[in-house]
Enzyme design. Sequence first.
Site, PDB file in Angstrom:
ATOM      1  N   LEU A 104      26.634 -28.995   5.114  1.00 29.76           N
ATOM      2  CA  LEU A 104      25.210 -29.336   5.227  1.00 29.76           C
ATOM      3  C   LEU A 104      24.909 -30.784   4.826  1.00 29.76           C
ATOM      4  O   LEU A 104      23.761 -31.162   4.658  1.00 29.76           O
ATOM      5  CB  LEU A 104      24.353 -28.372   4.394  1.00 29.76           C
ATOM      6  N   GLY A 105      25.947 -31.559   4.643  1.00 31.78           N
ATOM      7  CA  GLY A 105      25.744 -32.997   4.421  1.00 31.78           C
ATOM      8  C   GLY A 105      25.419 -33.376   2.988  1.00 31.78           C
ATOM      9  O   GLY A 105      24.824 -34.436   2.750  1.00 31.78           O
ATOM     10  N   ASP A 150      26.820 -37.927  10.074  1.00 34.69           N
ATOM     11  CA  ASP A 150      26.149 -37.344   8.902  1.00 34.69           C
ATOM     12  C   ASP A 150      25.245 -38.365   8.215  1.00 34.69           C
ATOM     13  O   ASP A 150      24.068 -38.100   7.954  1.00 34.69           O
ATOM     14  CB  ASP A 150      27.175 -36.824   7.876  1.00 34.69           C
TER      15      ASP A 150
END
Length: 311
Positions: A104-105, A150
């Site tokens: 999810l970065g 990202d």
Amino acid sequence: MPEKTSAPGKIILLGEHAVVYGIPAVAVPLSTLRVTVSWQKLESGDFQIIARDLKNQDITLTPNLDNEQNPLTRIVSSVLAYYNQKLPSVRFEITSDLPIASGLGSGAAVSTALGRAVANSIGEDIPNAILNEMVYNVEKIHHGTPSGIDNTVIVYEQSIKYKKDEPIESLRVHTPFTVLVADTGVTALTHQAVGDVRKLYQANQQRIQSIFNEIDSIVVTAIDYIGRGQIKELGKLMYQNHKLLQKLTVSSPKLDHLVEVALSEGALGAKLSGGGRGGNMIALVEEDMIDTVGNALSSAGATRVFHTDIK
Ligand code: MEV
């Protein structure tokens, strides 16, 4: 009163891994799940980063910031070097809604929020283009050979079509749609998965390039569907993308299981999202199916399920 900065998480809708090799990909920010950095000037002369949500790291940095391989110190030293400033006496506290190593970065969001906080603490507002470059360089510590997707989606906080070395394009969404995000609860290092895909590519360039080419046409067609509001067709492409990610060896039995559960419960499409091997999967759902599919994913072992609207 502490001052605050923040940055969102992200999901990759389509094109992960192939994006490292110049294929386009689509990513959207997760604005409801954020990394927040509060900062406060200190009288003591100390410089502190408190990061309990990131593996209980309480760091009191030394002024020479010599650990270039620590992502936290690296972003701090990059920002200070850019403004030609010395280490300020400030306490930064990082809190995060994002699980680490889950696709999810979290890494890029921490660097982004901390970079902004360091700049603010010395009276500067760092431009996104400069910060994006710095966060990309920190991503190299996490990922080895990151594509840059990202950091870009997180720093600019907008839905994007991303292709390496090309100007960022914002994603045109004709009809908003909903995606469920389900966590396998298994942490996995993107670095490892990206490295394994590289080995595969080196061992059999033709076969892997043809998988990348298939992903390319899926992503290009999907962007067209998103721009026209053809959401059912988008779902089919997401699943095709998942099957190709399996061939790249970046799925896992639990990701595959959650994908199949989502589809059998009525999702329009589903796939792993991000680095894979663990982390999160996503499922495209019509509004009236959010609860049914979401509950099925939880019963099938997802450790956290939430939904996000893509507009
Ligand atoms: C990770 O979120 C996406 C990957 O494609 C790696 C990258 O693009 O740097 C797996």
